[in-house]
Design a protein around this motif. Structure first.
Motif, PDB file in Angstrom:
ATOM      1  N   ASP A 150      37.433  34.325  37.734  1.00  0.00           N
ATOM      2  CA  ASP A 150      36.281  35.182  38.022  1.00  0.00           C
ATOM      3  C   ASP A 150      34.959  34.424  37.862  1.00  0.00           C
ATOM      4  O   ASP A 150      34.007  34.647  38.607  1.00  0.00           O
ATOM      5  N   GLY A 190      32.371  33.794  40.740  1.00  0.00           N
ATOM      6  CA  GLY A 190      30.997  34.247  40.525  1.00  0.00           C
ATOM      7  C   GLY A 190      29.984  33.182  40.899  1.00  0.00           C
ATOM      8  O   GLY A 190      28.927  33.485  41.472  1.00  0.00           O
ATOM      9  N   GLN A 198      27.204  33.623  43.759  1.00  0.00           N
ATOM     10  CA  GLN A 198      25.792  33.376  43.515  1.00  0.00           C
ATOM     11  C   GLN A 198      25.219  32.439  44.569  1.00  0.00           C
ATOM     12  O   GLN A 198      24.103  32.642  45.065  1.00  0.00           O
ATOM     13  N   LYS A 221      26.920  42.568  39.802  1.00  0.00           N
ATOM     14  CA  LYS A 221      28.170  41.810  39.926  1.00  0.00           C
ATOM     15  C   LYS A 221      27.936  40.343  39.569  1.00  0.00           C
ATOM     16  O   LYS A 221      28.737  39.730  38.856  1.00  0.00           O
ATOM     17  N   LYS A 222      26.826  39.783  40.038  1.00  0.00           N
ATOM     18  CA  LYS A 222      26.502  38.384  39.748  1.00  0.00           C
ATOM     19  C   LYS A 222      26.307  38.149  38.258  1.00  0.00           C
ATOM     20  O   LYS A 222      26.853  37.206  37.687  1.00  0.00           O
ATOM     21  N   ARG A 231      29.512  38.316  36.114  1.00  0.00           N
ATOM     22  CA  ARG A 231      30.345  37.117  36.172  1.00  0.00           C
ATOM     23  C   ARG A 231      29.651  35.914  35.558  1.00  0.00           C
ATOM     24  O   ARG A 231      30.305  35.019  35.019  1.00  0.00           O
ATOM     25  N   LYS A 232      28.325  35.880  35.641  1.00  0.00           N
ATOM     26  CA  LYS A 232      27.577  34.740  35.117  1.00  0.00           C
ATOM     27  C   LYS A 232      27.472  34.768  33.606  1.00  0.00           C
ATOM     28  O   LYS A 232      27.536  33.719  32.946  1.00  0.00           O
TER      29      LYS A 232
END
Length: 317
Positions: free
Chosen positions: A140, A144, A148, A164-165, A168-169
């Motif tokens: 993931d 991600g 991005q 969502k970004k 994951r970040k």
């Protein structure tokens, strides 16, 4: 009052020594660059969560918790190296980036070396669920980073895309830090569920505040140039909120991909709007949810987790 850094001081020394031993700085660029990145500092927030959660479980499994904490810091370091490549960044924590100092190939190799070293440490921990969580999170995190990259200069991305970004970040790695500490020390499922809710909200708040600081912070504390997110086409929450409330700003943002000369105009409009204030409010909501999530966690760990939440919430003050 004892702070979490004092409480975990001896654990952090063990993490530091394990990372130094694992990276083996020896004159080779990849090894030395990796260890230098660790020495530059940073908040070490991810191993902090691993070590704190590990104190809730079986202390006889302390060595596994240390390995988990070290592995999480290595993953975080790798993500920073890869981010610097994507963003063409010259500085990280006030130092030249590996990418700027040694070039693209060495930066890619350094990031991959950090990831492989993290995997090596994790492989010594005997816990099937820990390995499942680790491998799923790695997939993931990488997806991600690619997402991005795909979203750069996309003025049509949604708020859901942004959340969502940043999940994951940032939030995903904080959740994993908690999960690794919990599995390594055999923390109960009930405690883990509460701690994961805390980790999600802390992670979302942390990244939103970072995104606000890109506009309001000073470069010395940021460790990178101001406005670099906008400069690199990473449209963060303040930018997207203003875009959705101001049609003229939306037009300018759409034009920014082709006309970088309007950067200062975009920044001026954003700083004079309420978008940063609204972003801070949203971040604060996540902090409050995080506090509620750990109401039944044992002391003193609950108090230390609350201290971290308060410290993160006050970074903008």
């Amino acid at each position: 009052m004892i702070r979490h850094k004092e409480f975990l001081a001896s654990d952090f020394e063990e993490v530091k020594e394990l990372i130094k031993e694992s990276l083996d700085p020896n004159g080779i660029i990849v090894n030395d660059s990796s260890y230098e990145l660790f020495q530059y500092g940073g908040k070490k927030i991810r191993p902090t969560f691993t070590l704190l959660v590990g104190r809730l479980g079986d202390r006889r499994l302390h060595d596994d918790v240390i390995r988990a904490g070290a592995s999480l810091e290595l993953i975080h370091m790798a993500s920073l190296v890869h981010d610097d490549i994507i963003d063409d960044s010259k500085l990280r924590r006030g130092q030249d980036t590996v990418y700027y100092e040694h070039g693209y190939l060495q930066a890619v190799n350094t990031g991959n070396y950090l990831l492989s070293t993290s995997l090596e440490l994790v492989s010594t921990i005997e816990h099937e669920k820990l390995h499942d969580a680790f491998s799923a999170a790695m997939k993931d995190i990488v997806s991600g980073e690619l997402f991005q990259f795909d979203q750069q200069f996309n003025a049509e991305q949604t708020l859901d895309d942004y959340y969502k970004k940043i999940y994951r970040k940032t939030a995903l790695l904080i959740e994993l830090s908690i999960e690794m500490g919990a599995y390594a020390a055999r923390v109960t499922d009930e405690e883990l569920d509460s701690l994961l809710r805390y980790g999600y909200h802390i992670g979302m708040s942390f990244q939103i505040i970072d995104d606000c600081l890109d506009f309001t912070g000073d470069e010395k504390n940021l460790g990178k140039p101001k406005f670099s997110d906008l400069e690199n086409g990473h449209y963060t929450l303040p930018v997207l909120l203003l875009r959705d409330s101001d049609p003229l700003f939306k037009e300018k943002l759409s034009a920014f991909r082709e006309d970088r000369s309007i950067r200062d105009s975009l920044i001026g409009e954003l700083l004079s709007s309420d978008a940063i204030r609204e972003s801070i409010r949203i971040s604060g909501g996540h902090i409050e949810e995080a506090k509620v999530a750990i109401k039944d966690i044992d002391e003193p760990i609950r108090t230390y987790l609350l201290q971290i939440a308060e410290k993160l919430a006050n970074r903008l003050n």
